[in-house]
Design a protein around this motif. Structure first.
Motif, short mmCIF file in Angstrom:
data_model
loop_
_atom_site.label_atom_id
_atom_site.label_comp_id
_atom_site.label_asym_id
_atom_site.label_seq_id
_atom_site.Cartn_x
_atom_site.Cartn_y
_atom_site.Cartn_z
N GLY A 1 -4.08 3.68 6.72
CA GLY A 1 -2.64 3.62 6.82
C GLY A 1 -2.00 2.50 6.03
O GLY A 1 -0.78 2.40 5.97
N ASP B 1 -2.00 11.17 6.49
CA ASP B 1 -2.22 12.34 7.35
C ASP B 1 -3.34 13.20 6.79
O ASP B 1 -3.46 13.40 5.58
CB ASP B 1 -0.94 13.17 7.45
N ARG C 1 3.11 8.02 14.56
CA ARG C 1 2.96 6.91 13.63
C ARG C 1 3.93 5.82 14.07
O ARG C 1 5.15 6.05 14.11
CB ARG C 1 3.26 7.35 12.20
N GLN D 1 8.92 6.65 9.61
CA GLN D 1 7.99 6.17 8.59
C GLN D 1 8.23 6.93 7.29
O GLN D 1 8.52 8.12 7.30
CB GLN D 1 6.55 6.36 9.06
N ALA E 1 2.84 9.13 4.55
CA ALA E 1 2.19 10.27 5.21
C ALA E 1 1.38 11.12 4.24
O ALA E 1 0.38 11.74 4.63
CB ALA E 1 3.24 11.13 5.90
N SER F 1 -3.82 4.31 12.99
CA SER F 1 -3.96 4.69 11.60
C SER F 1 -3.82 3.47 10.70
O SER F 1 -4.28 3.47 9.55
CB SER F 1 -2.92 5.75 11.21
N LYS F 2 -3.20 2.42 11.25
CA LYS F 2 -3.08 1.16 10.51
C LYS F 2 -4.40 0.40 10.64
O LYS F 2 -4.75 -0.07 11.72
CB LYS F 2 -1.93 0.31 11.04
N ASP G 1 0.09 1.74 15.50
CA ASP G 1 -0.88 2.76 15.90
C ASP G 1 -2.14 2.58 15.08
O ASP G 1 -2.16 1.84 14.08
CB ASP G 1 -0.28 4.16 15.71
#
Length: 383
Positions: free
Chosen positions: A108, A98, A37, A89, A94, A258-259, A256
């Motif tokens: 994210g 996650d 992350r 982070q 998370a 996930s954003k 990354d």
């Protein structure tokens, strides 16, 4: 008559330097840890570089070394002082982002993202930003390959295009502001820019008819971080559609996938381009809205600006059957684990067919959309 202007910046522009450092750090981390992350920002001023943000990873990366090497690659060889302030982070994020056995990977962050496509260029991008980015790229190439003794790394350009009835008619104005060495004769570098750079982007007729302004203040010798501070994420319009289309406000570099500021914007471009490639519209804008920790977007909105062969609502219905907007599926479909993000941190993230990124490869999706449209059309005629 309407005139639309877009700007691009060279790789040595201070803001773009920071984008490249942030994305090079991201690449270095992801090379060791695909599940990392990462949210890394960079700031630069004079000989000082500040790297800061949040990173959760098993990777071991020397941030200072990455930054110095990238600066040298861009063209800044002088010594720099690098300070880093990186924390992990927040575990609160998370919890929702996650994936677990009982919870699908969520977005994210919250926010809105836009994607856009139009049939003005072969890349299905607005003409002004494509021309501006191509000029920036050719200026960098000319400096690195032949004229490092004439040009410095910093610079920017701007292209204004006249439109008639919504279609580009001619290039009206081209502005190139290029950092030069103090002793260089103006006529010499003007000749290089016009006859060796612009001719690689535009035909002779377009160059003759355009107003060309080169270093309009007269001189541009002091450049880079000594002339202006730089910061990651301050060139988001350069990164996308040059002001021709909307932007949700979230930057890309250093994050990354996930954003969804990043991955969602890439996917929105993917959808918009597929709609235009399928000949369902001449122009298409896709807006996505996400909430942190939730996998599906809370909103999907399509606007074809009255150029669609069917209603926007009907196109949106087709899109919903072909595309999967969940972050985990976006990551797989767009092959985001294979992307070198530092390559995108200059000359734009959209329209980059030169990099073979998956969100620009829409032929298969366009065929699926067109087939579904034809099937739906036939079914409605039967009824």
């Amino acid at each position: 008559m309407q005139v639309i202007t877009s700007e691009s910046v060279f790789s040595g522009h201070p803001d773009k330097v920071c984008d490249q450092i942030s994305d090079t750090i991201l690449d270095a981390i992801l090379e060791q840890d695909k599940k990392a992350r990462v949210a890394v920002e960079t700031a630069i001023k004079d000989d000082f570089v500040f790297i800061f943000g949040e990173v959760t990873t098993t990777a071991k990366v020397d941030y200072k070394e990455v930054a110095i090497n990238k600066l040298k690659e861009i063209g800044y060889d002088e010594p720099f002082n690098v300070l880093e302030k990186i924390s992990k982070q927040s575990p609160d994020i998370a919890l929702g982002v996650d994936s677990t056995e009982s919870h699908e990977q969520g977005a994210g962050d919250q926010g809105i993202m836009f994607g856009y496509a139009c049939n003005e260029t072969k890349e299905l991008m607005p003409l002004p930003i494509m021309l501006a980015n191509q000029i920036s790229k050719e200026m960098d190439n000319a400096r690195k390959e032949k004229y490092s003794h004439i040009f410095g790394p910093d610079g920017k350009c701007q292209v204004s295009v006249e439109y008639e009835k919504g279609k580009p008619k001619k290039v009206k104005t081209i502005v190139v502001s290029a950092q030069t060495k103090s002793w260089i004769n103006r006529e010499l570098y003007e000749d290089i820019i016009i006859n060796e750079v612009l001719t690689k982007v535009l035909d002779d007729k377009a160059i003759r008819e355009a107003e060309i302004l080169i270093n309009p203040t007269g001189e541009f010798v002091i450049g880079g971080p000594y002339a202006d501070s730089g910061l990651t994420g301050r060139k988001i319009i350069v990164d996308t559609y040059g002001g021709y289309a909307k932007h949700g406000g979230g930057a890309f570099s250093g994050k990354d996938v996930s954003k969804v500021d990043r991955s969602g914007a890439y996917y929105a471009r993917y959808v918009a381009k597929a709609v235009v490639r399928a000949n369902l519209a001449d122009r298409c804008e896709v807006q996505l809205g996400y909430v942190i920790g939730i996998s599906n977007p809370v909103s999907i909105h399509i606007n074809t600006f009255n150029t669609g062969v069917i209603s926007d609502e009907a196109i949106q219905g087709l899109v919903s059957k072909i595309f999967d907007f969940r972050p985990s599926m976006i990551r797989k479909e767009l092959l985001l684990d294979e992307v070198k993000y530092q390559d995108l941190a200059k000359y734009g993230h959209c329209g980059r067919e030169d990099l073979n990124v998956a969100w620009e490869s829409v032929d298969l999706k366009a065929k699926q959309l067109r087939k579904l449209y034809e099937e739906t059309k036939r079914a409605s005629q039967v009824l």
